[in-house]
Design an enzyme around this catalytic site. Structure first.
Site, PDB file in Angstrom:
ATOM      1  N   GLU A  74      -8.889 -11.032   7.416  1.00  0.00           N
ATOM      2  CA  GLU A  74      -8.058 -10.392   8.460  1.00  0.00           C
ATOM      3  C   GLU A  74      -8.758 -10.487   9.805  1.00  0.00           C
ATOM      4  O   GLU A  74      -8.139 -10.340  10.853  1.00  0.00           O
ATOM      5  CB  GLU A  74      -7.776  -8.929   8.112  1.00  0.00           C
ATOM      6  CG  GLU A  74      -6.629  -8.740   7.136  1.00  0.00           C
ATOM      7  CD  GLU A  74      -6.220  -7.289   7.009  1.00  0.00           C
ATOM      8  OE1 GLU A  74      -5.176  -6.917   7.559  1.00  0.00           O
ATOM      9  OE2 GLU A  74      -6.943  -6.523   6.344  1.00  0.00           O
ATOM     10  N   ASP A 110       2.813  -3.007   4.315  1.00  0.00           N
ATOM     11  CA  ASP A 110       3.049  -1.586   4.610  1.00  0.00           C
ATOM     12  C   ASP A 110       4.451  -1.483   5.197  1.00  0.00           C
ATOM     13  O   ASP A 110       4.611  -1.502   6.421  1.00  0.00           O
ATOM     14  CB  ASP A 110       2.034  -1.107   5.659  1.00  0.00           C
ATOM     15  CG  ASP A 110       0.601  -1.258   5.192  1.00  0.00           C
ATOM     16  OD1 ASP A 110       0.183  -0.498   4.315  1.00  0.00           O
ATOM     17  OD2 ASP A 110      -0.104  -2.145   5.706  1.00  0.00           O
ATOM     18  N   THR A 116      -3.005   1.803  -4.218  1.00  0.00           N
ATOM     19  CA  THR A 116      -3.359   2.983  -3.434  1.00  0.00           C
ATOM     20  C   THR A 116      -4.829   3.320  -3.627  1.00  0.00           C
ATOM     21  O   THR A 116      -5.426   2.987  -4.653  1.00  0.00           O
ATOM     22  CB  THR A 116      -2.465   4.190  -3.792  1.00  0.00           C
ATOM     23  OG1 THR A 116      -2.655   5.207  -2.790  1.00  0.00           O
ATOM     24  CG2 THR A 116      -2.746   4.770  -5.168  1.00  0.00           C
ATOM     25  N   THR A 117      -5.400   3.992  -2.625  1.00  0.00           N
ATOM     26  CA  THR A 117      -6.810   4.370  -2.656  1.00  0.00           C
ATOM     27  C   THR A 117      -6.932   5.781  -3.229  1.00  0.00           C
ATOM     28  O   THR A 117      -6.502   6.742  -2.570  1.00  0.00           O
ATOM     29  CB  THR A 117      -7.387   4.384  -1.211  1.00  0.00           C
ATOM     30  OG1 THR A 117      -6.848   3.292  -0.475  1.00  0.00           O
ATOM     31  CG2 THR A 117      -8.906   4.344  -1.218  1.00  0.00           C
ATOM     32  N   PRO A 118      -7.471   5.937  -4.434  1.00  0.00           N
ATOM     33  CA  PRO A 118      -7.652   7.300  -4.961  1.00  0.00           C
ATOM     34  C   PRO A 118      -8.569   8.087  -4.035  1.00  0.00           C
ATOM     35  O   PRO A 118      -9.616   7.584  -3.623  1.00  0.00           O
ATOM     36  CB  PRO A 118      -8.300   7.072  -6.325  1.00  0.00           C
ATOM     37  CG  PRO A 118      -8.003   5.653  -6.672  1.00  0.00           C
ATOM     38  CD  PRO A 118      -7.942   4.919  -5.370  1.00  0.00           C
ATOM     39  N   HIS A 123      -2.581   9.917   6.324  1.00  0.00           N
ATOM     40  CA  HIS A 123      -3.287  10.591   5.229  1.00  0.00           C
ATOM     41  C   HIS A 123      -3.327  12.107   5.436  1.00  0.00           C
ATOM     42  O   HIS A 123      -3.259  12.862   4.468  1.00  0.00           O
ATOM     43  CB  HIS A 123      -4.702  10.024   5.071  1.00  0.00           C
ATOM     44  CG  HIS A 123      -4.713   8.628   4.504  1.00  0.00           C
ATOM     45  ND1 HIS A 123      -5.614   7.667   4.875  1.00  0.00           N
ATOM     46  CD2 HIS A 123      -3.883   8.027   3.606  1.00  0.00           C
ATOM     47  CE1 HIS A 123      -5.355   6.539   4.220  1.00  0.00           C
ATOM     48  NE2 HIS A 123      -4.315   6.738   3.445  1.00  0.00           N
ATOM     49  N   HIS A 147       0.860  -1.198   0.000  1.00  0.00           N
ATOM     50  CA  HIS A 147       0.000   0.000   0.000  1.00  0.00           C
ATOM     51  C   HIS A 147       0.887   1.235   0.000  1.00  0.00           C
ATOM     52  O   HIS A 147       1.776   1.365   0.863  1.00  0.00           O
ATOM     53  CB  HIS A 147      -0.862   0.032   1.263  1.00  0.00           C
ATOM     54  CG  HIS A 147      -1.806  -1.129   1.391  1.00  0.00           C
ATOM     55  ND1 HIS A 147      -3.092  -1.100   0.895  1.00  0.00           N
ATOM     56  CD2 HIS A 147      -1.661  -2.350   1.968  1.00  0.00           C
ATOM     57  CE1 HIS A 147      -3.704  -2.249   1.165  1.00  0.00           C
ATOM     58  NE2 HIS A 147      -2.852  -3.021   1.820  1.00  0.00           N
ATOM     59  N   GLY A 151      -8.920  -1.740   3.589  1.00  0.00           N
ATOM     60  CA  GLY A 151      -9.493  -0.894   4.634  1.00  0.00           C
ATOM     61  C   GLY A 151      -9.818  -1.725   5.856  1.00  0.00           C
ATOM     62  O   GLY A 151      -9.634  -2.957   5.857  1.00  0.00           O
ATOM     63  N   ASN A 189       0.519   4.429   0.943  1.00  0.00           N
ATOM     64  CA  ASN A 189       0.618   5.248   2.159  1.00  0.00           C
ATOM     65  C   ASN A 189       1.092   4.472   3.384  1.00  0.00           C
ATOM     66  O   ASN A 189       1.385   5.076   4.411  1.00  0.00           O
ATOM     67  CB  ASN A 189      -0.713   5.949   2.446  1.00  0.00           C
ATOM     68  CG  ASN A 189      -0.850   7.223   1.632  1.00  0.00           C
ATOM     69  OD1 ASN A 189      -0.281   8.255   1.977  1.00  0.00           O
ATOM     70  ND2 ASN A 189      -1.571   7.148   0.514  1.00  0.00           N
TER      71      ASN A 189
HETATM   72  C1  6MZ Z   1      -6.482  -3.623   5.215  1.00  0.00           C
HETATM   73  C2  6MZ Z   1      -4.997  -1.957   4.654  1.00  0.00           C
HETATM   74  C3  6MZ Z   1      -3.967  -2.612   5.389  1.00  0.00           C
HETATM   75  O1  6MZ Z   1      -4.381   3.272  -0.106  1.00  0.00           O
HETATM   76  O2  6MZ Z   1      -3.900   5.316   1.253  1.00  0.00           O
HETATM   77  N1  6MZ Z   1      -4.488  -0.845   4.144  1.00  0.00           N
HETATM   78  N2  6MZ Z   1      -6.237  -2.475   4.573  1.00  0.00           N
HETATM   79  N3  6MZ Z   1      -5.559  -4.291   5.938  1.00  0.00           N
HETATM   80  C4  6MZ Z   1      -4.291  -3.820   6.056  1.00  0.00           C
HETATM   81  N4  6MZ Z   1      -3.421  -4.523   6.845  1.00  0.00           N
HETATM   82  C5  6MZ Z   1      -2.670  -3.953   7.886  1.00  0.00           C
HETATM   83  N5  6MZ Z   1      -2.855  -1.880   5.256  1.00  0.00           N
HETATM   84  C6  6MZ Z   1      -3.180  -0.806   4.486  1.00  0.00           C
HETATM   85  O3  6MZ Z   1      -2.676   3.157   1.715  1.00  0.00           O
HETATM   86  C7  6MZ Z   1      -3.190   3.051   3.027  1.00  0.00           C
HETATM   87  C8  6MZ Z   1      -4.527   2.346   3.014  1.00  0.00           C
HETATM   88  O4  6MZ Z   1      -4.357   0.975   2.623  1.00  0.00           O
HETATM   89  C9  6MZ Z   1      -5.258   0.134   3.342  1.00  0.00           C
HETATM   90  C10 6MZ Z   1      -6.079   1.045   4.242  1.00  0.00           C
HETATM   91  O5  6MZ Z   1      -7.277   1.393   3.587  1.00  0.00           O
HETATM   92  C11 6MZ Z   1      -5.179   2.258   4.384  1.00  0.00           C
HETATM   93  O6  6MZ Z   1      -5.891   3.456   4.700  1.00  0.00           O
HETATM   94  P1  6MZ Z   1      -3.330   4.102   0.590  1.00  0.00           P
HETATM   95  O7  6MZ Z   1      -2.171   4.437  -0.305  1.00  0.00           O
END
Ligand code: 6MZ
Length: 352
Positions: free
Chosen positions: A217, A293, A97-99, A65, A15, A187, A17
């Site tokens: 999860e 992450d 990534t989440t737009p 964010h 991801h 998310g 962010n």
């Molecule tokens: C679920 C996750 C995550 O999209 O803003 N994200 N969703 N489980 C996880 N495991 C720990 N890790 C990250 O990157 C951050 C977003 O990715 C998702 C969440 O929606 C988080 O806000 P972006 O680039």
């Protein structure tokens, strides 16, 4: 383990962010602290905290964010994340990534993604390829430069509505020529109902986009069952499956993106020696080691390979094979797969 760094690797679950360098987060927090938007020391404490539950991780994402979500910062972190993966010999990266839309700063989902693409184009320390066809000659001044293939997945956040999810899918279709290959559902897993996103996910698949879902999860067996029956191209995590869903997953042979450190740090799995990696690996179920992450969990893809090697007593050859096998599950065309296989073939000769 030096060889974990030097061997080529494929990253399928990262991801944007969640993969920001701590040093960048601090720098951004300092600037916003000086402007009085946030209190720097509060942010510092949160960022430096080592172990957090899954619930706390999502609070951290809300904070990240705030620090990152303007166009120029999105461009910066995209560039840095790609360079960081390339520097540890990741040769193929699917970055998700989440737009995000934020009217107050004139950000639309499209302009957010344009900022991501700008960051991608700004990468200079390594050759990048995103065009489905255009392979580049990767030599500069006679010396071979590192090369990384980058593809993008657009994430739907479980907090979003059906309409917002559909907007993300349409954006992915619009941006196909720029290397967007699929859709991810992610998310906070205790938020929302997956049925909300089904129309968008079905549409995405009909239009030929690849789909990967965060699945299991938390132990929501009904949702896990429905997700497996949807037959996504891959799933992420697969932690809290009951026996019946585990059987379904194995017989459906859906590849699993395994994120060891993330699962342990968020206490989704209580200890590494009971991680489901072992069962899947022994069953030769398709799987790929991933970081999730790397910023939030202070890891790297090499670190994940090192961890698996030591926790499960796997040698260099097995780890190399594991990395190479991930090529089978990437969301890219056969030309890319062939090129990656050649990269691994060349690297195996150097493996001592
Ligand atoms: C679920 C996750 C995550 O999209 O803003 N994200 N969703 N489980 C996880 N495991 C720990 N890790 C990250 O990157 C951050 C977003 O990715 C998702 C969440 O929606 C988080 O806000 P972006 O680039």
């Amino acid at each position: 383990m030096e060889w974990c760094v030097s061997m080529p690797k494929v990253e399928l679950h990262a991801h944007l962010n969640g993969s920001v360098r701590n040093s960048t987060l601090f720098e951004l927090a300092r600037v916003l602290g000086e402007k009085g938007v946030i209190v720097f020391s509060d942010v510092e404490n949160v960022i430096m905290k080592d172990d957090r539950t899954l619930h706390e991780v999502f609070k951290l994402f809300d904070l990240i964010h705030i620090l990152t979500t303007d166009h120029s910062t999105i461009t910066r972190i995209t560039k840095e994340v790609i360079e960081d993966f390339a520097s540890e010999n990741v040769v193929y990266l699917e970055l998700r990534t989440t737009p995000k839309r934020n009217d107050s700063i004139g950000m639309s989902k499209r302009s957010y993604m344009d900022a991501v693409m700008e960051g991608f184009r700004a990468v200079s320390s390594v050759d990048v390829d995103y065009c489905p066809t255009g392979l580049k000659i990767d030599t500069v001044n006679g010396t071979t430069r590192k090369k990384i293939y980058v593809r993008f997945l657009l994430s739907i956040d479980r907090r979003e509505s059906t309409e917002a999810a559909m907007e993300t899918v349409k954006l992915a279709l619009e941006m196909r020529d720029l290397g967007v290959v699929g859709i991810d559902l992610s998310g906070n897993p205790i938020v929302g109902n997956w049925a909300t996103f089904l129309p968008a996910l079905k549409f995405a698949r009909e239009q030929g986009l690849y789909i990967t879902l965060h699945c299991g999860e938390v132990p929501n067996q009904e949702e896990i069952k429905a997700m497996i029956e949807f037959l996504p191209h891959r799933i992420g995590h697969a932690c809290c499956f009951d026996m019946e869903n585990w059987r379904r997953l194995k017989s459906a042979k859906i590849p699993v993106e395994i994120c060891l450190t993330s699962n342990i740090r968020t206490e989704t799995i209580s200890s590494i020696d009971i991680h489901h990696f072992v069962d899947l690996y022994k069953a030769k179920h398709p799987l790929a080691l991933c970081t999730d992450d790397f910023g939030v969990f202070s890891t790297s893809l090499s670190g994940e390979y090192g961890l698996a090697a030591s926790a499960f007593s796997l040698g260099k050859t097995e780890m190399f094979q594991l990395a190479e096998n991930a090529i089978d599950f990437i969301f890219a065309d056969d030309g890319v797969k062939e090129d990656l296989r050649a990269t691994f073939e060349a690297a195996v000769e150097k493996l001592d």
